[in-house]
Design an enzyme around this catalytic site. Structure first.
Site, PDB file in Angstrom:
ATOM      1  N   SER A  42      11.358 111.138  10.695  1.00 32.46           N
ATOM      2  CA  SER A  42      11.603 112.074   9.613  1.00 32.46           C
ATOM      3  C   SER A  42      10.867 113.387   9.872  1.00 32.46           C
ATOM      4  O   SER A  42      11.065 114.018  10.911  1.00 32.46           O
ATOM      5  CB  SER A  42      11.217 111.433   8.284  1.00 32.46           C
ATOM      6  OG  SER A  42      11.733 112.153   7.192  1.00 32.46           O
TER       7      SER A  42
ATOM      8  N   ASP B 187      22.585 108.757   6.012  1.00 33.42           N
ATOM      9  CA  ASP B 187      21.445 109.669   5.906  1.00 33.42           C
ATOM     10  C   ASP B 187      21.982 111.076   5.683  1.00 33.42           C
ATOM     11  O   ASP B 187      22.802 111.558   6.468  1.00 33.42           O
ATOM     12  CB  ASP B 187      20.632 109.610   7.198  1.00 33.42           C
ATOM     13  CG  ASP B 187      19.300 110.353   7.108  1.00 33.42           C
ATOM     14  OD1 ASP B 187      19.182 111.292   6.305  1.00 33.42           O
ATOM     15  OD2 ASP B 187      18.391 110.000   7.879  1.00 33.42           O
TER      16      ASP B 187
ATOM     17  N   HIS C  25      18.313 107.077   5.325  1.00 34.89           N
ATOM     18  CA  HIS C  25      17.082 107.708   5.791  1.00 34.89           C
ATOM     19  C   HIS C  25      15.905 106.749   5.642  1.00 34.89           C
ATOM     20  O   HIS C  25      15.802 106.009   4.664  1.00 34.89           O
ATOM     21  CB  HIS C  25      16.822 108.985   4.987  1.00 34.89           C
ATOM     22  CG  HIS C  25      15.765 109.846   5.574  1.00 34.89           C
ATOM     23  ND1 HIS C  25      15.981 110.636   6.688  1.00 34.89           N
ATOM     24  CD2 HIS C  25      14.470 110.036   5.228  1.00 34.89           C
ATOM     25  CE1 HIS C  25      14.881 111.283   6.989  1.00 34.89           C
ATOM     26  NE2 HIS C  25      13.936 110.930   6.125  1.00 34.89           N
TER      27      HIS C  25
END
Length: 328
Positions: A172, A267, A297
């Site tokens: 991320s 995502d 995600h």
């Protein structure tokens, strides 16, 4: 090298929808909890919530050592994970940056992911506890990420690393830090990077992309929260962004290290991540791109409970280990 693990259609038949059955259970729990969006809850609340999550213990390590180095903004804690069976001298290494939108996350909350990645790759993993926004805005986190790469090279003999086999990675926001650090090392003639490993990296401010429109209200990441977190770190004015704060702005990706990129179908960041991977390949960078159906995600943090997350971490780990094994 490029590859994909997903079929053209991402729908998981057993679920009758976009989520794998075990992910759907998590989604139902999140929805039932009815928590406010991160931007409404505020920084301190989202930090507390992340740290409060109890995760099963990860793989055993030969050793786990917490230390620190002197960075450009003060000392930076790091935690070094040496998997079982990895040699004490001349081991491959990954300098790793945890996720959390640049505003949350610690060595403790990302301990499980660090163990999973170290075990899967067979590399000594150096987890970096960089400073967070809004207390420390851009470029502090980026500066500390680059300093961590330099420190790993300078300390390779002491840590027991082969300094020709040191890679970068992150998940991320941490994947965005890894990408920006690779760009900076290339641009400034910095330390060599054997490879970069990016799980659903945060590479840009929010853009109007199909994946963002379809999954921008995901229970795992909300479009407006992306704007909020980006502004807390980068500021409110996109016109002053550069390629280190926003790696997608780089005009050229040529000369970057071999890359492994993993992202979930559901995502909101998916399309931007995959465009970056396409650009890497077009620039001649050996790149493995992997899209996983049924997950969204943050799936690498769901290894204890999600089957596809376990498979993804193992698969990425095998690619990383193979790259290290064949590094000249």
């Amino acid at each position: 090298m490029s590859s994909s693990t997903s079929p053209e259609s991402p729908i998981t038949p057993s679920c009758g929808g976009v989520w794998d059955p075990d992910v759907a259970v998590i989604v139902d729990r999140i929805v039932a909890a009815n928590l406010p969006p991160a931007r409404v809850a505020g920084v301190e609340a989202v930090r507390r919530n992340l740290e409060a999550i109890i995760r099963p213990a990860g793989p055993d390590m030969e050793s786990v050592v917490t230390t620190q180095f002197g960075g450009p903004h003060g000392t930076v804690p790091v935690r070094i994970y040496r998997p079982v069976g990895v040699p004490a001298i001349g081991a491959p290494g990954l300098v790793w940056f945890h996720g959390g939108g640049m505003i949350m996350g610690t060595l403790d909350s990302f301990d499980r992911l660090a163990r999973d990645v170290a075990s899967a790759t067979g590399a000594v993993l150096i987890n970096v506890d960089y400073r967070l926004a809004p207390e420390h805005r851009y470029p502090v986190g980026n500066d500390e990420a680059y300093a961590a790469l330099c420190w790993a090279h300078e300390s390779a003999e002491e840590i027991g690393l082969d300094n020709t086999q040191i890679g970068l990675g992150g998940d991320s926001a941490g994947g965005g830090l890894a990408a920006s650090t690779a760009l900076r090392a290339r641009n400034e003639g910095g330390p060599a990077i054997a490879q970069q490993v990016l799980f659903y990296p945060g590479l840009e401010r929010r853009r109007d992309r199909p994946s963002m429109r379809e999954f921008g209200d995901s229970p795992f990441l909300v479009a407006e929260d992306i704007d909020w977190m980006k502004s807390l770190y980068l500021g409110d004015d996109p016109s002053v962004d550069d390629e280190y704060g926003v790696p997608a702005l780089a005009t050229s990706l040529a000369g970057l290290p071999p890359s492994v990129i993993a992202v979930g179908y559901a995502d909101p960041l998916r399309d931007g991540v995959e465009e970056y991977g396409d650009r890497l390949r077009d620039a001649g960078v050996p790149t493995a791109q992997l899209r996983y159906p049924g997950v969204g995600h943050g799936f690498a943090m769901q290894v204890p409970t999600v089957i596809r997350a376990r498979a993804a971490v193992r698969e990425v780990g095998a690619l990383v280990a193979a790259r290290f094994a064949f590094t000249p």
